[in-house]
Design a protein around this motif. Structure first.
Motif, short mmCIF file in Angstrom:
data_model
loop_
_atom_site.label_atom_id
_atom_site.label_comp_id
_atom_site.label_asym_id
_atom_site.label_seq_id
_atom_site.Cartn_x
_atom_site.Cartn_y
_atom_site.Cartn_z
N ALA A 148 0.84 -1.21 0.00
CA ALA A 148 0.00 0.00 0.00
C ALA A 148 0.87 1.26 0.00
CB ALA A 148 -0.94 -0.01 1.21
N ASP A 149 1.93 1.26 0.81
CA ASP A 149 2.84 2.41 0.86
C ASP A 149 3.51 2.66 -0.48
OD1 ASP A 149 2.16 2.71 3.53
OD2 ASP A 149 4.05 1.85 4.30
N ALA A 150 3.74 1.58 -1.24
CA ALA A 150 4.35 1.71 -2.56
C ALA A 150 3.32 2.11 -3.63
CB ALA A 150 5.01 0.39 -2.96
N GLY A 151 2.06 2.23 -3.23
CA GLY A 151 1.01 2.62 -4.16
C GLY A 151 0.56 1.50 -5.08
N GLU A 152 0.91 0.26 -4.74
CA GLU A 152 0.58 -0.86 -5.61
C GLU A 152 -0.81 -1.44 -5.33
OE1 GLU A 152 4.52 -3.16 -6.73
OE2 GLU A 152 4.16 -3.18 -4.57
N ILE A 153 -1.27 -1.35 -4.08
CA ILE A 153 -2.59 -1.87 -3.74
C ILE A 153 -3.38 -0.80 -3.01
CG2 ILE A 153 -1.73 -4.26 -3.57
CD1 ILE A 153 -2.07 -3.98 -0.48
N ARG A 154 -4.65 -1.03 -2.91
CA ARG A 154 -5.52 -0.11 -2.18
C ARG A 154 -5.12 -0.09 -0.71
NH1 ARG A 154 -10.19 -3.15 -5.17
NH2 ARG A 154 -10.31 -1.89 -7.02
N THR A 155 -5.21 1.05 -0.09
CA THR A 155 -4.89 1.15 1.33
C THR A 155 -6.02 0.57 2.17
OG1 THR A 155 -5.84 3.36 1.46
CG2 THR A 155 -3.47 3.22 1.00
N GLY A 156 -5.70 0.28 3.43
CA GLY A 156 -6.72 -0.16 4.37
C GLY A 156 -7.10 -1.62 4.28
N GLN A 157 -6.26 -2.44 3.67
CA GLN A 157 -6.57 -3.87 3.58
C GLN A 157 -6.32 -4.54 4.92
OE1 GLN A 157 -8.07 -4.95 0.78
NE2 GLN A 157 -7.86 -2.82 0.19
N ASP A 158 -7.18 -5.44 5.31
CA ASP A 158 -7.10 -6.12 6.60
C ASP A 158 -6.45 -7.49 6.43
OD1 ASP A 158 -8.77 -8.13 8.61
OD2 ASP A 158 -8.21 -6.22 9.53
N ALA A 159 -5.37 -7.73 7.15
CA ALA A 159 -4.62 -8.99 7.03
C ALA A 159 -5.48 -10.18 7.42
CB ALA A 159 -3.36 -8.94 7.88
N TYR A 160 -6.25 -10.04 8.50
CA TYR A 160 -7.08 -11.17 8.94
C TYR A 160 -8.12 -11.52 7.87
CZ TYR A 160 -10.26 -14.01 11.71
OH TYR A 160 -11.06 -15.03 12.16
N GLU A 161 -8.74 -10.51 7.32
CA GLU A 161 -9.75 -10.72 6.29
C GLU A 161 -9.14 -11.40 5.06
OE1 GLU A 161 -13.28 -7.89 4.98
OE2 GLU A 161 -11.36 -7.18 4.21
N LEU A 162 -7.95 -10.95 4.65
CA LEU A 162 -7.29 -11.56 3.50
C LEU A 162 -6.94 -13.02 3.79
CD1 LEU A 162 -6.00 -11.45 0.69
CD2 LEU A 162 -3.92 -10.57 1.79
N MET A 163 -6.37 -13.28 4.96
CA MET A 163 -5.98 -14.65 5.29
C MET A 163 -7.21 -15.55 5.40
SD MET A 163 -2.80 -13.88 7.90
CE MET A 163 -2.66 -15.58 8.44
N ARG A 164 -8.29 -15.04 5.94
CA ARG A 164 -9.53 -15.83 5.99
C ARG A 164 -10.05 -16.11 4.58
NH1 ARG A 164 -12.99 -16.75 10.58
NH2 ARG A 164 -14.21 -17.86 9.05
N GLY A 165 -9.99 -15.11 3.72
CA GLY A 165 -10.44 -15.29 2.34
C GLY A 165 -9.62 -16.35 1.61
N VAL A 166 -8.30 -16.28 1.77
CA VAL A 166 -7.44 -17.29 1.15
C VAL A 166 -7.75 -18.66 1.74
CG1 VAL A 166 -5.04 -18.06 0.88
CG2 VAL A 166 -5.62 -15.64 0.56
N GLY A 167 -7.93 -18.71 3.07
CA GLY A 167 -8.26 -19.97 3.73
C GLY A 167 -9.55 -20.57 3.20
N SER A 168 -10.54 -19.72 2.97
CA SER A 168 -11.82 -20.21 2.45
C SER A 168 -11.67 -20.76 1.04
CB SER A 168 -12.86 -19.09 2.48
OG SER A 168 -13.15 -18.72 3.81
N LEU A 169 -10.86 -20.08 0.23
CA LEU A 169 -10.63 -20.58 -1.12
C LEU A 169 -9.88 -21.92 -1.09
CD1 LEU A 169 -9.64 -17.27 -2.96
CD2 LEU A 169 -11.77 -18.57 -3.21
N CYS A 170 -8.95 -22.06 -0.15
CA CYS A 170 -8.21 -23.32 -0.02
C CYS A 170 -9.10 -24.45 0.49
CB CYS A 170 -7.01 -23.15 0.91
SG CYS A 170 -5.71 -22.13 0.19
#
Length: 196
Positions: A148-170
């Motif tokens: 996010a600091d490098a301007g590559e992704i949207r700011t404010g992304q939640d690590a727990y939410e992302l890890m849960r999302g990846v876990g659900s896909l797995c």
């Protein structure tokens, strides 16, 4: 010096480098056998893969539960250590995040055999979920913040939410050959990109 003082001194003494290498080799062998044969695989199979006798495994890990916990912790530690290493060696923070998530997918997909054990009634497994979150959430958050600091992704992304999302896909991975976990996770990570 009495026996208790000698025992306390032994317990506080760090392991020698060769003992740490041997333990690491045992854990890696056990992890590989667990992936192919499940956590109930014979100890002799793990010993053969590690090139040691079964007595060596029992000396390090007196019970199967001890071995399972140690393998899980060892793999969580490797994943936690990979985050900073990837940030230091990847071309961009987004590339580091993508590579780390790829390792996270490997971790989750190979843990299906452990999942049933970790959800058992055995209290020795209870702290492992907290350990997993305590070690990996900060790593994921740092990778997200760097991207996010490098301007590559949207700011404010939640690590727990992302890890849960990846876990659900797995969790959807199974015997369906049309279900491609990696492709879906790649789409999820691509979706974090900032629109140009």
């Amino acid at each position: 010096m009495n026996d208790n003082d000698r025992d306390a001194g032994r317990a506080a003494r760090p392991k020698r480098a060769d003992a740490r290498r041997n333990e690491k080799a045992l854990l890696e062998a056990a992890a590989a056998v667990f992936v192919t044969s499940g956590v109930e695989a014979p100890i002799r199979d793990i010993a053969a893969k590690a090139g040691v006798g079964t007595a060596t495994i029992y000396r390090h890990f007196p019970t199967r539960a001890d071995l399972i916990v140690a393998v899980y912790r060892h793999q969580v530690e490797a994943l936690a250590e990979a985050g900073p290493a990837l940030r230091a060696t990847s071309e961009t923070p987004h590339a580091a995040l993508g590579r780390w998530i790829d390792l996270f997918v490997d971790f989750l997909v190979t843990k299906h055999g452990l999942a049933a054990v970790l959800q058992s009634d055995d209290p020795c497994f209870d702290p492992l979920h907290s350990y997993f979150l305590d070690r990996l959430l900060p790593v994921c958050a740092q990778l997200l913040d760097a991207a996010a600091d490098a301007g590559e992704i949207r700011t404010g992304q939640d690590a727990y939410e992302l890890m849960r999302g990846v876990g659900s896909l797995c969790a959807g991975a199974g015997t369906d050959p049309r279900y491609n976990t990696r492709h879906l996770v790649e789409l999820l990570i691509a979706g974090l990109r900032r629109p140009h």
